[in-house]
Scaffold this motif. Sequence first.
Motif, short mmCIF file in Angstrom:
data_model
loop_
_atom_site.label_atom_id
_atom_site.label_comp_id
_atom_site.label_asym_id
_atom_site.label_seq_id
_atom_site.Cartn_x
_atom_site.Cartn_y
_atom_site.Cartn_z
N ARG A 1 0.82 -1.21 0.00
CA ARG A 1 0.00 0.00 0.00
C ARG A 1 0.87 1.27 0.00
O ARG A 1 1.57 1.54 -0.95
CB ARG A 1 -0.97 -0.04 1.18
N GLY A 2 0.84 2.04 1.09
CA GLY A 2 1.60 3.29 1.13
C GLY A 2 3.09 3.06 0.94
O GLY A 2 3.77 3.83 0.25
N LEU A 3 3.61 2.00 1.55
CA LEU A 3 5.04 1.70 1.36
C LEU A 3 5.34 1.34 -0.08
O LEU A 3 6.49 1.47 -0.53
CB LEU A 3 5.45 0.54 2.28
N GLY A 4 4.31 0.88 -0.81
CA GLY A 4 4.53 0.55 -2.21
C GLY A 4 4.97 1.76 -3.02
O GLY A 4 5.73 1.63 -3.99
N PHE A 5 4.51 2.97 -2.62
CA PHE A 5 4.95 4.17 -3.33
C PHE A 5 6.44 4.45 -3.10
O PHE A 5 7.09 5.08 -3.93
CB PHE A 5 4.11 5.37 -2.89
N VAL A 6 6.95 4.00 -1.96
CA VAL A 6 8.40 4.09 -1.74
C VAL A 6 9.13 3.23 -2.77
O VAL A 6 10.17 3.63 -3.31
CB VAL A 6 8.76 3.65 -0.31
N SER A 7 8.57 2.04 -3.05
CA SER A 7 9.16 1.18 -4.08
C SER A 7 9.13 1.85 -5.44
O SER A 7 10.13 1.82 -6.19
CB SER A 7 8.40 -0.16 -4.15
N VAL A 8 7.99 2.47 -5.77
CA VAL A 8 7.87 3.16 -7.06
C VAL A 8 8.91 4.28 -7.17
O VAL A 8 9.62 4.40 -8.18
CB VAL A 8 6.45 3.71 -7.23
#
Length: 578
Positions: free
Chosen positions: A409-416
């Motif tokens: 979720r929100g941490l996924g944007f860190v991956s992006v």
Amino acid sequence: MAPTNNVPNPVRTLITLFAILGVLTGVMFLQGETTPKLGLDLAGGTTVTMKAQTEAGKTPPDDQMNEAINIIRNRVNGSGLTDAEVTKQGANVIVVSVPGDPKDQAKLIDLVRTTAQLQFRQVFVEEQTVPSDQAVPTVAPSGTPTPSGTATTKPAVSPSPTAKNRPLSQALAAAPSPSAAPSSSTSPAAAPSTPTAAEQDAAQFAKVTDKAVIAKFRETTCSSKGTKVDGSADAAKAFIVACDEEGTSKYILGPVRVLGTEVNEANVQSPNVQAGNVGWEVSLNFNGKGKQQFGEVTTEASKAYTANPADPQGQVAIVLDGQVVSAPQIRSGAILGGTASISGNFNETTSAALANKLKYGSLPLVFPPADSQVSAISSSLGADQLHGGLVAGGIGLGLVLVYSLMYYRGLGFVSVASLLVAAGITYLSVVILGKNAGFRLSLPHIIGLIVSIGITADSFIVYFERLRDELKAGRALRPSVEVSWLRARRTIIVADAVTFLAAVVLYVLAVGGVAGFAFAMGLTTLIDVIVVFFFTKPLVAVLAKTKFFAKGHKYSGLDAKRLNRTAPITRAPKRQEA
């Protein structure tokens, strides 16, 4: 538990990273190229096919073919990153594939086809000429126009640049020493008679015993495009006629005294005033046999120079493929130690060019020009494969991003964001390497870059899962960010180190496309370490202070319900006393 005082400031780390990216971007624009150079399979190029034979005209043995392939590969891949391929077909055919615009490959093709053995010969006659394709008629004292390209005697090697601004080698010595000045003494006669033209001609060729060579020398005119006189590359001939590469001098050279196979090493030496080296030089070392042979020829040349600095026999010519690439004078005595330095009006480029010819000029085989073919390669097939590869890479990247957003979720944007930063660094690296190191992006490189998406994603997953484990164990969010990083970074470093070592081994042992894949994988592995250490972790530390993550929002990926916690992630749960 609060974070320790020795934790780096995450905001400062992020600012430093983006400042470095800004500098690299500026370098990219300043160097004038903003797109990567493409390799043979993507941009097309040139293929040179050469049929090898021994000097006796027979099929060469495998060991000589392998040595020739290695020497040619070293020539075309002097930087290590040009992505040129040198392969063997059958028993005696070598194929060299060079990427880039075929119109721009003439210089490199000439380098590949420069296949004669390197030779050291003593100079017997030298004349300075006007290249036949650049000469203008002049008027002789009698009023008769002089034919274009007529030679005039050149008493000594001039340290001044040639017509094409190519400096000539000035001296070859065991150690730097002042050049000897020509003797100004005159004969006892008060008014010495001027030698006639016939006497001058007889004196010039007095030591040349081959009349056919003298005749060929008189009829030879040199061209600025490079003149190769018939038989000038034949090591068995006692006397040969040869021009220099620029067509400004022609020579009669004596027997071969040292072969290029006797050269162990040749290197460029930059100016060092303290060491007595005031200009660029080229140093060379000979093996045991070559040491003795070079000592003998420099002994003879040194004696000739000492007796008369204008005597051409005071020079030793370096001949490659029938052309004289340098003809330095032996000014400081015989060179008996097997180590010498060539000095003159060199700059960094010209000294490096001469050093490369000395290192890679000697081939154990002969490649007749009649058996060589040059052909252009179309990039259409590579373009189709590139399109397919980019589509596959895009699909893979999209699936990674979708999985990250759904699971973290929100941490996924860190991956992006991390993947975008990694892509930016990779792009800058490829463009800058292409300009300064000859790196060309090919299909194997692109495959390596696509594979690296998984390597980079693995690093994010390791860190995020360590963070979630700490939170599940009951730690508060901000201490968990630091503790999980200390544990995750060891795993990330070990995993990336194994991948990088595998890439290095593959690059060293492989050639061509496989080596290109290994280089791309090693490069992106290093970039992965940079991104995780200097972007991903600091960004998570900054986000942990925001309300969205600190309060454990249900879309943050760190909400208590998804982590099976009873207490909010902002603090650790209270311990129950017995």
